[in-house]
Design a protein around this motif. Structure first.
Motif, PDB file in Angstrom:
ATOM      1  N   VAL A  77       0.859  -1.194   0.000  1.00 44.63           N
ATOM      2  CA  VAL A  77       0.000   0.000   0.000  1.00 44.63           C
ATOM      3  C   VAL A  77       0.893   1.240   0.000  1.00 44.63           C
ATOM      4  CG1 VAL A  77      -1.890  -1.151   1.223  1.00 44.63           C
ATOM      5  CG2 VAL A  77      -0.127   0.048   2.528  1.00 44.63           C
ATOM      6  N   PRO A  78       0.363   2.387  -0.397  1.00 44.52           N
ATOM      7  CA  PRO A  78       1.174   3.614  -0.360  1.00 44.52           C
ATOM      8  C   PRO A  78       1.528   3.991   1.082  1.00 44.52           C
ATOM      9  CG  PRO A  78      -0.817   3.912  -1.687  1.00 44.52           C
ATOM     10  CD  PRO A  78      -0.970   2.621  -0.960  1.00 44.52           C
ATOM     11  N   VAL A  79       2.718   4.535   1.264  1.00 48.48           N
ATOM     12  CA  VAL A  79       3.081   5.067   2.574  1.00 48.48           C
ATOM     13  C   VAL A  79       2.152   6.239   2.893  1.00 48.48           C
ATOM     14  CG1 VAL A  79       4.886   6.255   3.866  1.00 48.48           C
ATOM     15  CG2 VAL A  79       5.479   4.330   2.393  1.00 48.48           C
ATOM     16  N   GLY A  80       1.589   6.227   4.094  1.00 49.03           N
ATOM     17  CA  GLY A  80       0.608   7.239   4.477  1.00 49.03           C
ATOM     18  C   GLY A  80      -0.811   6.701   4.537  1.00 49.03           C
ATOM     19  N   THR A  81      -0.965   5.390   4.316  1.00 54.51           N
ATOM     20  CA  THR A  81      -2.302   4.787   4.321  1.00 54.51           C
ATOM     21  C   THR A  81      -2.765   4.515   5.758  1.00 54.51           C
ATOM     22  OG1 THR A  81      -1.919   3.726   2.183  1.00 54.51           O
ATOM     23  CG2 THR A  81      -3.682   2.826   3.546  1.00 54.51           C
ATOM     24  N   VAL A  82      -3.963   4.958   6.073  1.00 56.23           N
ATOM     25  CA  VAL A  82      -4.590   4.674   7.361  1.00 56.23           C
ATOM     26  C   VAL A  82      -5.597   3.545   7.147  1.00 56.23           C
ATOM     27  CG1 VAL A  82      -6.005   5.576   9.243  1.00 56.23           C
ATOM     28  CG2 VAL A  82      -4.281   7.029   8.175  1.00 56.23           C
ATOM     29  N   VAL A  83      -5.500   2.513   7.974  1.00 54.33           N
ATOM     30  CA  VAL A  83      -6.349   1.325   7.831  1.00 54.33           C
ATOM     31  C   VAL A  83      -7.398   1.338   8.937  1.00 54.33           C
ATOM     32  CG1 VAL A  83      -6.384  -1.186   7.654  1.00 54.33           C
ATOM     33  CG2 VAL A  83      -4.339   0.084   6.940  1.00 54.33           C
ATOM     34  N   LYS A  84      -8.673   1.321   8.537  1.00 53.50           N
ATOM     35  CA  LYS A  84      -9.766   1.347   9.514  1.00 53.50           C
ATOM     36  C   LYS A  84     -10.631   0.104   9.378  1.00 53.50           C
ATOM     37  CE  LYS A  84     -10.169   6.407   9.637  1.00 53.50           C
ATOM     38  NZ  LYS A  84     -11.086   7.560   9.443  1.00 53.50           N
ATOM     39  N   ASN A  85     -11.189  -0.317  10.499  1.00 51.51           N
ATOM     40  CA  ASN A  85     -12.161  -1.402  10.484  1.00 51.51           C
ATOM     41  C   ASN A  85     -13.477  -0.862   9.934  1.00 51.51           C
ATOM     42  OD1 ASN A  85     -14.494  -2.966  11.930  1.00 51.51           O
ATOM     43  ND2 ASN A  85     -12.720  -4.313  12.033  1.00 51.51           N
ATOM     44  N   ALA A  86     -13.985  -1.480   8.882  1.00 56.03           N
ATOM     45  CA  ALA A  86     -15.181  -0.953   8.214  1.00 56.03           C
ATOM     46  C   ALA A  86     -16.405  -1.008   9.119  1.00 56.03           C
ATOM     47  CB  ALA A  86     -15.442  -1.735   6.925  1.00 56.03           C
ATOM     48  N   GLU A  87     -16.444  -1.963  10.025  1.00 52.60           N
ATOM     49  CA  GLU A  87     -17.617  -2.128  10.884  1.00 52.60           C
ATOM     50  C   GLU A  87     -17.657  -1.094  11.997  1.00 52.60           C
ATOM     51  OE1 GLU A  87     -19.694  -5.585  13.720  1.00 52.60           O
ATOM     52  OE2 GLU A  87     -17.973  -6.069  12.442  1.00 52.60           O
ATOM     53  N   SER A  88     -16.514  -0.861  12.649  1.00 59.57           N
ATOM     54  CA  SER A  88     -16.476   0.037  13.803  1.00 59.57           C
ATOM     55  C   SER A  88     -15.900   1.412  13.490  1.00 59.57           C
ATOM     56  CB  SER A  88     -15.654  -0.599  14.932  1.00 59.57           C
ATOM     57  OG  SER A  88     -14.297  -0.736  14.538  1.00 59.57           O
ATOM     58  N   GLY A  89     -15.154   1.526  12.374  1.00 55.14           N
ATOM     59  CA  GLY A  89     -14.507   2.785  12.046  1.00 55.14           C
ATOM     60  C   GLY A  89     -13.241   3.047  12.824  1.00 55.14           C
ATOM     61  N   GLN A  90     -12.826   2.103  13.671  1.00 51.75           N
ATOM     62  CA  GLN A  90     -11.617   2.285  14.476  1.00 51.75           C
ATOM     63  C   GLN A  90     -10.365   2.068  13.640  1.00 51.75           C
ATOM     64  OE1 GLN A  90     -12.748  -0.700  17.391  1.00 51.75           O
ATOM     65  NE2 GLN A  90     -13.054   0.861  18.950  1.00 51.75           N
ATOM     66  N   VAL A  91      -9.297   2.779  14.013  1.00 56.70           N
ATOM     67  CA  VAL A  91      -8.026   2.676  13.294  1.00 56.70           C
ATOM     68  C   VAL A  91      -7.300   1.399  13.711  1.00 56.70           C
ATOM     69  CG1 VAL A  91      -5.775   3.749  12.896  1.00 56.70           C
ATOM     70  CG2 VAL A  91      -7.815   5.182  13.105  1.00 56.70           C
ATOM     71  N   MET A  92      -6.950   0.567  12.726  1.00 56.64           N
ATOM     72  CA  MET A  92      -6.240  -0.679  12.992  1.00 56.64           C
ATOM     73  C   MET A  92      -4.746  -0.552  12.712  1.00 56.64           C
ATOM     74  SD  MET A  92      -8.945  -3.513  11.515  1.00 56.64           S
ATOM     75  CE  MET A  92      -8.082  -4.885  12.295  1.00 56.64           C
ATOM     76  N   ALA A  93      -4.359   0.358  11.840  1.00 60.18           N
ATOM     77  CA  ALA A  93      -2.944   0.550  11.533  1.00 60.18           C
ATOM     78  C   ALA A  93      -2.759   1.872  10.807  1.00 60.18           C
ATOM     79  CB  ALA A  93      -2.406  -0.604  10.676  1.00 60.18           C
ATOM     80  N   ASP A  94      -1.583   2.460  10.993  1.00 60.54           N
ATOM     81  CA  ASP A  94      -1.196   3.656  10.254  1.00 60.54           C
ATOM     82  C   ASP A  94       0.138   3.347   9.587  1.00 60.54           C
ATOM     83  OD1 ASP A  94      -0.933   6.161   9.230  1.00 60.54           O
ATOM     84  OD2 ASP A  94      -0.613   7.191  11.138  1.00 60.54           O
ATOM     85  N   ILE A  95       0.129   3.200   8.282  1.00 55.05           N
ATOM     86  CA  ILE A  95       1.321   2.776   7.545  1.00 55.05           C
ATOM     87  C   ILE A  95       2.128   4.012   7.161  1.00 55.05           C
ATOM     88  CG2 ILE A  95       2.168   1.357   5.646  1.00 55.05           C
ATOM     89  CD1 ILE A  95       0.320  -0.158   7.529  1.00 55.05           C
ATOM     90  N   VAL A  96       3.131   4.354   7.976  1.00 54.51           N
ATOM     91  CA  VAL A  96       3.911   5.568   7.728  1.00 54.51           C
ATOM     92  C   VAL A  96       5.324   5.258   7.215  1.00 54.51           C
ATOM     93  CG1 VAL A  96       2.649   6.943   9.410  1.00 54.51           C
ATOM     94  CG2 VAL A  96       4.651   5.654  10.143  1.00 54.51           C
ATOM     95  N   ASP A  97       5.671   3.983   7.129  1.00 50.83           N
ATOM     96  CA  ASP A  97       6.971   3.602   6.574  1.00 50.83           C
ATOM     97  C   ASP A  97       6.823   2.213   5.960  1.00 50.83           C
ATOM     98  OD1 ASP A  97       6.997   1.795   8.769  1.00 50.83           O
ATOM     99  OD2 ASP A  97       8.090   3.227  10.006  1.00 50.83           O
ATOM    100  N   GLU A  98       7.937   1.556   5.676  1.00 47.13           N
ATOM    101  CA  GLU A  98       7.883   0.264   5.006  1.00 47.13           C
ATOM    102  C   GLU A  98       7.915  -0.917   5.978  1.00 47.13           C
ATOM    103  OE1 GLU A  98      10.784   0.079   1.913  1.00 47.13           O
ATOM    104  OE2 GLU A  98       9.815   1.638   0.720  1.00 47.13           O
ATOM    105  N   THR A  99       7.673  -0.646   7.260  1.00 47.12           N
ATOM    106  CA  THR A  99       7.618  -1.718   8.253  1.00 47.12           C
ATOM    107  C   THR A  99       6.340  -2.537   8.058  1.00 47.12           C
ATOM    108  OG1 THR A  99       8.792  -0.336   9.844  1.00 47.12           O
ATOM    109  CG2 THR A  99       7.650  -2.268  10.710  1.00 47.12           C
ATOM    110  N   PRO A 100       6.448  -3.870   7.901  1.00 45.60           N
ATOM    111  CA  PRO A 100       5.241  -4.696   7.712  1.00 45.60           C
ATOM    112  C   PRO A 100       4.360  -4.690   8.966  1.00 45.60           C
ATOM    113  CG  PRO A 100       7.252  -5.899   7.091  1.00 45.60           C
ATOM    114  CD  PRO A 100       7.689  -4.664   7.818  1.00 45.60           C
ATOM    115  N   VAL A 101       3.060  -4.679   8.755  1.00 42.68           N
ATOM    116  CA  VAL A 101       2.092  -4.697   9.859  1.00 42.68           C
ATOM    117  C   VAL A 101       1.125  -5.861   9.633  1.00 42.68           C
ATOM    118  CG1 VAL A 101       0.244  -3.451  11.030  1.00 42.68           C
ATOM    119  CG2 VAL A 101       2.244  -2.200  10.181  1.00 42.68           C
ATOM    120  N   ILE A 102       1.027  -6.747  10.619  1.00 45.10           N
ATOM    121  CA  ILE A 102       0.063  -7.855  10.521  1.00 45.10           C
ATOM    122  C   ILE A 102      -1.326  -7.313  10.821  1.00 45.10           C
ATOM    123  CG2 ILE A 102      -0.642 -10.100  11.421  1.00 45.10           C
ATOM    124  CD1 ILE A 102       2.263 -10.657  12.114  1.00 45.10           C
TER     125      ILE A 102
END
Length: 424
Positions: A89-114
């Motif tokens: 994904v592009p650096v700067g992508t914010v990942v939210k849970n579609a059901e709750s709208g809560q933030v699950m991850a903020d991808i600000v670099d190339e560190t992998p996130v499970i």
């Protein structure tokens, strides 16, 4: 095509099933159970990539499923764990849970996130052999992996955001101070997508500037293009508010200033308090009275004022140095705090149902379908994770039921593949 928002579904792999097997070897009588465990299902991993700058790939592919773990084998052979499914994904992508709208991850670099954990493999029958149960003919199935509907939102990583009405000279300004090459023309909404430019101040010192497509009145409510791109201002440490001080299009610079700030505040309360520098552009075609009047107005608002002409490069250098100095005083680019918490069903709902039995070895066996998902998220080697699991057991009433059944300290409790000694 610039796409900065997408909805996808991710499914981590299911763990492999444990094997039911008995040792067979010449001259070895009653070899006993030797079924191996299943392998772990593949995780779904999100990884930032500097070379990707849009979410367009997710317009055509919306479902991502990781591989399942391999089933266990004979001779206590473990099944092979599935590889992780890595999604770029592009650096700067914010990942939210579609059901709750809560933030699950903020991808600000190339560190992998499970983002979705694969299910654990099931135990083979070799785990269940005891002195009184020497030939267990059953094994545990693998645990399903996590599954989520996700909203991906790209919020550009920029130190400075250029905001203002259409055709006030933002694109010209970023093209002058950086190597960016936006489309420049004398009509509104020339810029249809955000443009990033790196502004070099000195040797080994620079900052990133973003040209946000023109905002107009009602942008925060969906008017014009503003509602599509206001999210890209959220990370900016500093806002540079560009205003046409000449009023050559018949608008009042003061009203422009108020309107844009009103839209920023409507979109996000935090943006209304963001540090701001006001730039009076097109000064080459403005009168001294217009410039002085607007300067007094801006300084009354408590903002730093600069008068420039991006077309003739007048006043550009002092502005760039002032922005650089201001950035030295400001905190780093905003990161969105991860606040996702798994939503547990209400205690009165059927999803909380469970059954507890005591087997022939005195083990308290807890059966509950909803615990499959909960236990799949628990890392038994992590103290916080175990604390969360204990709270779920207490909240659901399982611990109360165990105490009602007369469980004593040190007795064994079995929940799916997880066995532990009860401690009060």
């Amino acid at each position: 095509m610039f796409i900065d928002k997408a909805t996808i579904k991710v499914q981590a792999g299911t763990g492999g099933n444990g094997a039911v097997s008995f040792h067979r070897e010449k001259f070895v009588a009653a070899g006993g159970p030797d079924g191996g465990d299943g392998g772990r299902g593949g995780n779904v991993v999100l990884q930032g990539c500097e070379s990707i700058n849009t979410l367009i790939d997710f317009k055509y592919k919306r479902k991502f499923i990781a591989q399942n773990g391999q089933n266990g084998g004979t001779n206590r052979c473990f099944g092979k764990s599935a590889p992780d499914l890595v999604i770029k994904v592009p650096v700067g992508t914010v990942v939210k849970n579609a059901e709750s709208g809560q933030v699950m991850a903020d991808i600000v670099d190339e560190t992998p996130v499970i983002i979705a954990h694969g299910g654990k493999g099931g135990w083979g029958n070799s785990h269940f052999a005891t002195p009184t149960r020497q030939i267990p003919r059953y094994a545990k199935p693998g645990i399903p992996g996590e599954s989520f509907d996700l909203i991906l939102e790209l919020k550009l990583l920029a130190d400075v955001g250029l905001v203002g009405y259409p055709n006030v000279g933002k694109s010209t300004l970023i093209s002058v101070v950086s190597g960016a090459k936006p489309v420049i023309a004398n009509y509104h909404f020339t810029t249809l997508t955000p443009v990033l430019g790196v502004v070099k101040v000195a040797e080994e010192k620079s900052f990133v500037m973003a040209d946000i497509p023109g905002l107009i009145e009602g942008a925060s409510d969906g008017v014009g293009l503003g509602h599509e791109f206001l999210r890209h201002v959220e990370r900016c440490r500093l806002i540079v508010h560009v205003v046409d001080v000449s009023g050559c299009e018949g608008r009042d610079p003061k009203e422009d200033f108020k309107t844009i700030n009103h839209e920023l505040a409507n979109f996000s309360e935090e943006l209304s308090t963001r540090e701001q520098i006001v730039v009076a552009n097109k000064s080459d075609i403005a009168t001294e009275e217009q410039i002085e009047d607007f300067k007094n107005f801006v300084e009354e608002q408590g903002c730093q004022f600069f008068c420039i002409s991006a077309a003739t490069r007048k006043g550009i250098e002092p502005l760039v140095h002032a922005i650089s100095q201001k950035l030295d005083e400001l905190p780093p680019i905003k990161r969105f705090e991860v606040n996702y918490v798994p939503v547990m069903p209400d205690k009165d709902e059927n999803k909380w149902k469970f059954d507890i039995t005591v087997d022939e070895d005195g083990v308290y066996v807890v059966e509950a379908d909803w615990l499959v998902k909960v236990l799949g998220m628990v890392n038994i080697e992590d103290e916080e994770s175990l604390g969360y699991f204990q709270r779920v057991l207490r909240q659901s009433g399982i611990i109360d039921r165990l105490e009602e059944m007369g469980i004593n300290e040190g007795d064994t409790v079995s929940i799916l593949n997880f066995e532990f000694d009860y401690i009060r």
